[in-house]
Scaffold this active site. Structure first.
Site, PDB file in Angstrom:
ATOM      1  N   ASP A  21      -7.678   3.301 -35.708  1.00  0.00           N
ATOM      2  CA  ASP A  21      -6.735   2.566 -36.559  1.00  0.00           C
ATOM      3  C   ASP A  21      -6.125   1.365 -35.824  1.00  0.00           C
ATOM      4  OD1 ASP A  21      -5.258   2.018 -38.795  1.00  0.00           O
ATOM      5  OD2 ASP A  21      -3.755   3.575 -38.456  1.00  0.00           O
ATOM      6  N   HIS A  38     -11.632  -6.248 -36.670  1.00  0.00           N
ATOM      7  CA  HIS A  38     -12.692  -5.255 -36.898  1.00  0.00           C
ATOM      8  C   HIS A  38     -13.877  -5.501 -35.957  1.00  0.00           C
ATOM      9  CE1 HIS A  38     -10.576  -3.494 -40.151  1.00  0.00           C
ATOM     10  NE2 HIS A  38     -10.657  -4.541 -40.948  1.00  0.00           N
ATOM     11  N   LEU A 132     -25.394  11.237 -25.986  1.00  0.00           N
ATOM     12  CA  LEU A 132     -24.249  11.431 -26.886  1.00  0.00           C
ATOM     13  C   LEU A 132     -24.692  11.583 -28.345  1.00  0.00           C
ATOM     14  CD1 LEU A 132     -21.045  11.282 -27.091  1.00  0.00           C
ATOM     15  CD2 LEU A 132     -21.390   8.892 -27.757  1.00  0.00           C
TER      16      LEU A 132
HETATM   17  C1  FPP Z   1      -8.596   0.751 -39.358  1.00  0.00           C
HETATM   18  O1  FPP Z   1      -7.908  -0.410 -39.002  1.00  0.00           O
HETATM   19  C2  FPP Z   1      -9.983   0.535 -39.185  1.00  0.00           C
HETATM   20  C3  FPP Z   1     -10.909   0.516 -40.188  1.00  0.00           C
HETATM   21  C4  FPP Z   1     -10.618   0.728 -41.612  1.00  0.00           C
HETATM   22  C5  FPP Z   1     -12.308   0.255 -39.887  1.00  0.00           C
HETATM   23  C6  FPP Z   1     -12.773   0.776 -38.566  1.00  0.00           C
HETATM   24  C7  FPP Z   1     -13.905  -0.059 -38.185  1.00  0.00           C
HETATM   25  C8  FPP Z   1     -14.237  -0.420 -36.937  1.00  0.00           C
HETATM   26  C9  FPP Z   1     -13.595   0.046 -35.714  1.00  0.00           C
HETATM   27  C10 FPP Z   1     -15.313  -1.388 -36.694  1.00  0.00           C
HETATM   28  C11 FPP Z   1     -16.506  -1.183 -37.461  1.00  0.00           C
HETATM   29  C12 FPP Z   1     -17.269  -0.008 -37.065  1.00  0.00           C
HETATM   30  C13 FPP Z   1     -18.558   0.069 -37.326  1.00  0.00           C
HETATM   31  C14 FPP Z   1     -19.270   1.343 -37.075  1.00  0.00           C
HETATM   32  C15 FPP Z   1     -19.292  -1.086 -37.835  1.00  0.00           C
HETATM   33  P1  FPP Z   1      -7.034  -1.123 -40.117  1.00  0.00           P
HETATM   34  O2  FPP Z   1      -7.832  -2.193 -40.744  1.00  0.00           O
HETATM   35  O3  FPP Z   1      -6.531  -0.072 -41.059  1.00  0.00           O
HETATM   36  O4  FPP Z   1      -5.877  -1.728 -39.284  1.00  0.00           O
HETATM   37  P2  FPP Z   1      -4.356  -1.852 -39.764  1.00  0.00           P
HETATM   38  O5  FPP Z   1      -3.864  -0.455 -40.020  1.00  0.00           O
HETATM   39  O6  FPP Z   1      -3.697  -2.494 -38.606  1.00  0.00           O
HETATM   40  O7  FPP Z   1      -4.365  -2.700 -40.996  1.00  0.00           O
END
Ligand code: FPP
Length: 245
Positions: A21, A38, A132
């Site tokens: 997150d 991201h 892994l």
């Molecule tokens: C949460 O941060 C993260 C996500 C919804 C996406 C997680 C994705 C990645 C780490 C990268 C992509 C991974 C792959 C496998 C391609 P948020 O957007 O909710 O952040 P915020 O809470 O600060 O808004």
């Protein structure tokens, strides 16, 4: 940094689940786009996979896109799918080099056809890798997974492949997306939120939870070791008594 001796004495969790997150907040805090967050988050994932395996972690399950994430602005969903396409394509080569076995959990049928094809190629090309085991949760929701499992059980009962008397917790495990994967020992959530957001609802029944204030793109090897130390400070009782051996 942990010393070699400190590491030697740590019990390493077999399976670590991660809610990655804070990509968006990390990026906006730097005056950059959420997309940039991201992208950086996906690089952090690659680094942490290497670190996890070198520490002796055998399974890692990460929450990349939830069944609820579709309600984000179209531009962001579009970018996440774009990132995913690249990640899956790159992983076909990289997983071989790094010996990673990749599986996708979630309602895969709800994704675009070209993504489904990439997932199938990656899963089969990495299926004999012995390093892994990485599970990527995509279009995943714990409640949705449970409902899909119940439907599969119902289908098998209707087709006389299963009797209702045989349905128990062990059998239910085999109908989940995580069928032959052990339950997580440790769940890490970055970014300071203390909730599980519909992640692995069945599988987290006895998991230790570690919450850290840092945003996912800033998560490091040292943070992973801190989480493992926290795990080591816990005595897992599985419903038993405090002083039980
Ligand atoms: C949460 O941060 C993260 C996500 C919804 C996406 C997680 C994705 C990645 C780490 C990268 C992509 C991974 C792959 C496998 C391609 P948020 O957007 O909710 O952040 P915020 O809470 O600060 O808004």
């Amino acid at each position: 940094m942990a010393t070699k001796d400190e590491l030697k004495n740590l019990k390493i969790p077999k399976h670590v689940a991660i809610i990655m997150d804070g990509n968006g907040r990390w990026a906006t805090g730097k005056g950059k786009s959420r997309q940039y967050g991201h992208k950086t988050g996906s690089k952090t994932l690659e680094t942490i996979c290497d670190d996890a395996y070198s520490l002796g972690i055998q399974y890692m399950t990460v929450y990349a896109f939830s069944t609820e994430n579709w309600i984000r602005p179209a531009k962001e969903v579009h970018y996440l799918m774009h990132l995913l396409r690249h990640y899956l394509k790159d992983s076909i080569k990289k997983s071989k080099k790094d010996n990673i076995r990749i599986r996708v959990i979630g309602n895969v049928q709800g994704l675009d056809n070209d993504i489904i094809e990439k997932i199938q190629t990656l899963e089969s090309s990495s299926s004999t890798n012995t390093g892994l085991n990485l599970q990527i949760a995509l279009n995943y929701g714990g409640r949705n997974e449970i409902i899909r499992s119940i439907k599969k059980i119902y289908h098998d009962i209707e087709n006389n492949q299963l009797h209702i008397e045989d349905v128990n917790e062990e059998l239910f495990n085999h109908y989940l997306d995580t069928q032959d994967i052990p339950d997580p020992d440790l769940l890490i959530r970055t970014s300071g939120e203390w909730r599980i957001s519909n992640f692995l609802l069945w599988q987290l029944a006895y998991t230790e939870f570690y919450f850290i204030d840092k945003h996912w793109p800033d998560f490091t090897h040292t943070d992973l070791i801190q989480a493992i130390k926290y795990y080591n400070s816990k005595h897992r009782r599985y419903g038993g008594l405090v002083n039980e051996a």
